[in-house]
Design a protein around this motif. Structure first.
Motif, PDB file in Angstrom:
ATOM      1  N   GLN A 137       0.839  -1.214   0.000  1.00 46.31           N
ATOM      2  CA  GLN A 137       0.000   0.000   0.000  1.00 46.31           C
ATOM      3  C   GLN A 137       0.867   1.256   0.000  1.00 46.31           C
ATOM      4  N   ALA A 138       1.931   1.224   0.814  1.00 45.30           N
ATOM      5  CA  ALA A 138       2.816   2.396   0.878  1.00 45.30           C
ATOM      6  C   ALA A 138       3.457   2.658  -0.484  1.00 45.30           C
ATOM      7  N   ALA A 139       3.842   1.572  -1.177  1.00 50.70           N
ATOM      8  CA  ALA A 139       4.488   1.733  -2.491  1.00 50.70           C
ATOM      9  C   ALA A 139       3.484   2.275  -3.511  1.00 50.70           C
ATOM     10  N   LEU A 140       2.241   1.784  -3.466  1.00 57.47           N
ATOM     11  CA  LEU A 140       1.223   2.277  -4.404  1.00 57.47           C
ATOM     12  C   LEU A 140       0.962   3.760  -4.151  1.00 57.47           C
ATOM     13  N   ASP A 141       0.945   4.161  -2.859  1.00 52.06           N
ATOM     14  CA  ASP A 141       0.785   5.580  -2.529  1.00 52.06           C
ATOM     15  C   ASP A 141       1.923   6.400  -3.120  1.00 52.06           C
ATOM     16  N   ARG A 142       3.114   5.867  -2.963  1.00 59.90           N
ATOM     17  CA  ARG A 142       4.296   6.627  -3.367  1.00 59.90           C
ATOM     18  C   ARG A 142       4.341   6.841  -4.887  1.00 59.90           C
ATOM     19  N   PHE A 143       4.075   5.776  -5.667  1.00 61.53           N
ATOM     20  CA  PHE A 143       4.222   5.922  -7.121  1.00 61.53           C
ATOM     21  C   PHE A 143       2.979   6.507  -7.778  1.00 61.53           C
ATOM     22  N   GLY A 144       1.799   6.280  -7.195  1.00 62.57           N
ATOM     23  CA  GLY A 144       0.575   6.817  -7.786  1.00 62.57           C
ATOM     24  C   GLY A 144       0.172   6.097  -9.063  1.00 62.57           C
ATOM     25  N   ALA A 145      -0.965   6.534  -9.643  1.00 61.11           N
ATOM     26  CA  ALA A 145      -1.486   5.904 -10.857  1.00 61.11           C
ATOM     27  C   ALA A 145      -0.802   6.514 -12.088  1.00 61.11           C
ATOM     28  N   PRO A 146      -0.740   5.805 -13.229  1.00 56.26           N
ATOM     29  CA  PRO A 146      -1.091   4.385 -13.384  1.00 56.26           C
ATOM     30  C   PRO A 146      -0.133   3.489 -12.576  1.00 56.26           C
ATOM     31  N   TYR A 147      -0.730   2.486 -11.922  1.00 51.68           N
ATOM     32  CA  TYR A 147       0.050   1.594 -11.078  1.00 51.68           C
ATOM     33  C   TYR A 147       0.689   0.488 -11.915  1.00 51.68           C
ATOM     34  N   VAL A 148       1.938   0.178 -11.608  1.00 51.20           N
ATOM     35  CA  VAL A 148       2.637  -0.934 -12.276  1.00 51.20           C
ATOM     36  C   VAL A 148       3.036  -1.917 -11.187  1.00 51.20           C
ATOM     37  N   VAL A 149       2.409  -3.099 -11.207  1.00 49.25           N
ATOM     38  CA  VAL A 149       2.591  -4.087 -10.140  1.00 49.25           C
ATOM     39  C   VAL A 149       3.065  -5.388 -10.783  1.00 49.25           C
ATOM     40  N   LYS A 150       4.232  -5.872 -10.336  1.00 47.35           N
ATOM     41  CA  LYS A 150       4.842  -7.040 -10.981  1.00 47.35           C
ATOM     42  C   LYS A 150       5.177  -8.138  -9.990  1.00 47.35           C
ATOM     43  N   ASP A 151       5.137  -9.342 -10.484  1.00 41.71           N
ATOM     44  CA  ASP A 151       5.648 -10.504  -9.755  1.00 41.71           C
ATOM     45  C   ASP A 151       7.176 -10.457  -9.867  1.00 41.71           C
ATOM     46  N   ASP A 152       7.867 -10.569  -8.743  1.00 44.65           N
ATOM     47  CA  ASP A 152       9.332 -10.516  -8.789  1.00 44.65           C
ATOM     48  C   ASP A 152       9.923 -11.707  -9.539  1.00 44.65           C
ATOM     49  N   GLY A 153       9.224 -12.826  -9.549  1.00 43.46           N
ATOM     50  CA  GLY A 153       9.770 -14.039 -10.178  1.00 43.46           C
ATOM     51  C   GLY A 153       9.229 -14.260 -11.580  1.00 43.46           C
TER      52      GLY A 153
END
Ligand code: AMP
Ligand code: GLY
Length: 446
Positions: A137-153
């Motif tokens: 949640q903190a990371a999503l707040d920090r970067f803002g939209a559009p959100y880029v969310v990835k699987d590390d593996g």
């Protein structure tokens, strides 16, 4: 030279087609393969207790290479590389085109890739890796939209969600965490994407011609991310110095950094790039040829492929001649099973799969000779021509000769490029390096 290709996709079929035309190749084999590779490069007859080879088992790959007396093993997919297949083949005394397990972590761990890029001063999106919902949640707040969310593996191209929807971003991150992986949240990169492949022996780097891939399932780049639904090469809209600039700002520094760490990268370094308003940024690295980009890059390469890959595998790329390219263009259109990417339905008979323009992927041959679909991306069809418009027409004409019950394909592969609608948001000015416009500071090596 006896060449053994590991893998079973359209990429491996394309590698086999290219190497079958290399006079230096005396025997060609592909395993586990598919119905297309089996006709051209039958799998080695290895005494096995259970079915076909498991590519996630390095020992099985090395044993097959030894048994078949391969002079060169070319490893197609990321799974065996990340598992250490190249190490096992080299330990058996056989030349291998593909990075070691440690170097393949460039693809296997997005966090590792970021560390290498920071150390090498390679421009990429700023990112954080999180292991808990609170940090997510903190990371999503920090970067803002559009959100880029990835699987590390590793996630076969499907681990990334790019969305304006905070709830969807959170859900995606939670699903990855629930699967026991870390989540990478990063800056959104605007601008067109480029796939640039480079062959390297760990020191010398030779870039191939750039391509563009279409990651989303639907026309107009809509719907879910896939492994890739089509590609074309070259890119008529690309800035003229793009390859040279990416070589000096991305490819060579990355290869140098891995060598400096004592884990040299031998094989195919694939830079997934975004040409953003702030210059070139690396979206991701892959440790192998891209699929379906390989299907469009290789038909344009005049230089014999097996000799090139053998030179890289044996540390002799510095002595290799510069690569030679045909003029003209190539377009590949992927035909996928119904329900792909979420839930592909398979088992249908595929008609037209044995045509010369087809690169088969998820197929097998039934005892009666018919070709059956066995997975999501069933095949790709490749059109070539004197320019991109002609190549595109040829590709779609060939798609029309394929029948696959419920099959789906995009109708807009290479269309924007043909129509001159691809815009690079940042223009190189005289004397500037395109990849890093003024004001972009190189991070100091760490
Ligand atoms: P990847 O698996 O990292 O290659 O990501 C798959 C696709 O997601 C990429 O080809 C992009 O289309 C998109 N993507 C990944 N990272 C970003 C980013 N930072 N900004 C915008 N789009 C991205
Ligand atoms: N076409 C994207 C990939 O090979 O990862």
């Amino acid at each position: 030279m006896r060449v053994l290709v590991i893998g079973s996709g359209g990429r491996e079929h394309a590698l086999c087609v290219a190497m079958a035309g290399d006079p230096a190749v005396s025997a060609l084999s592909c395993t586990p393969g598919n119905a297309g590779t089996a006709a051209l490069a039958p799998p080695p007859e290895v005494p096995q207790t259970t079915g076909s080879m498991d590519v996630s088992q390095p020992k099985q790959i090395a044993a097959a290479a030894r048994h078949w007396a391969a002079d060169l093993v070319v490893i197609g997919p990321e799974v065996p590389l990340v598992a250490g297949a190249a190490d096992a083949v080299r330990a058996a005394g056989i030349a291998c085109f593909g990075p070691s397990r440690e170097a393949a972590a460039l693809e296997g761990s997005k966090t590792f890739a970021k560390q290498v890029m920071i150390a090498a001063g390679v421009p990429t999106a700023e990112a954080v890796t999180v292991a808990s919902t609170a940090d997510l949640q903190a990371a999503l707040d920090r970067f803002g939209a559009p959100y880029v969310v990835k699987d590390d593996g590793l996630a076969a191209g499907k681990g990334v969600l790019v969305t304006e929807d905070r709830e969807a971003a959170t859900d995606h991150g939670r699903t990855i965490l629930a699967g026991g992986h870390c989540v990478v949240v990063e800056d959104y990169l605007d601008g067109p994407e480029v796939s640039l492949f480079a062959v390297t022996d760990g020191t010398t780097v030779l870039a191939l011609q750039p391509a563009q891939d279409f990651k989303r399932i639907g026309d107009g780049d809509t719907g879910r991310n896939t492994g890739g639904m089509g590609a074309y090469s070259p890119l008529p809209w690309a800035p003229p110095h793009l390859v040279a600039d990416v070589m000096s700002s991305v490819l060579q520094p990355t290869v140098d950094e891995l060598r400096r760490r004592g884990t040299p990268f031998t094989g195919l370094l694939y830079a997934g790039l975004a040409l953003t308003s702030r210059g070139v940024r690396v979206i991701e690295f892959n440790a192998r040829f891209g699929d379906p980009e390989t299907q469009v890059v290789l038909p344009l390469l005049i230089t014999p492929l097996a000799g090139l890959l053998y030179a890289a595998a044996t540390g002799r790329l510095a002595d290799h001649d510069p690569l030679q390219w045909r003029t003209g263009a190539a377009v590949a259109v992927v035909v996928a099973a119904p329900g792909y990417p979420e839930n592909p339905r398979t088992g249908q008979v595929v008609h037209g799969a044995d045509g010369p323009d087809v690169r088969q992927a998820s197929t097998e041959r039934a005892p009666d000779g018919r070709v059956l679909a066995t997975g999501g991306r069933v095949l790709s069809v490749v059109g070539t021509g004197p320019d991109l418009a002609a190549a595109r027409r040829a590709a779609y004409a060939a798609v029309g000769t394929i029948t696959l019950g419920g099959g789906q394909y995009r109708t807009d592969i290479a269309q924007a490029a043909v129509e001159g609608r691809v815009r690079v948001p940042w223009r190189r000015e005289r004397g500037q390096r395109w990849a890093q416009p003024p004001g972009t500071r190189r991070r100091s090596p760490g």
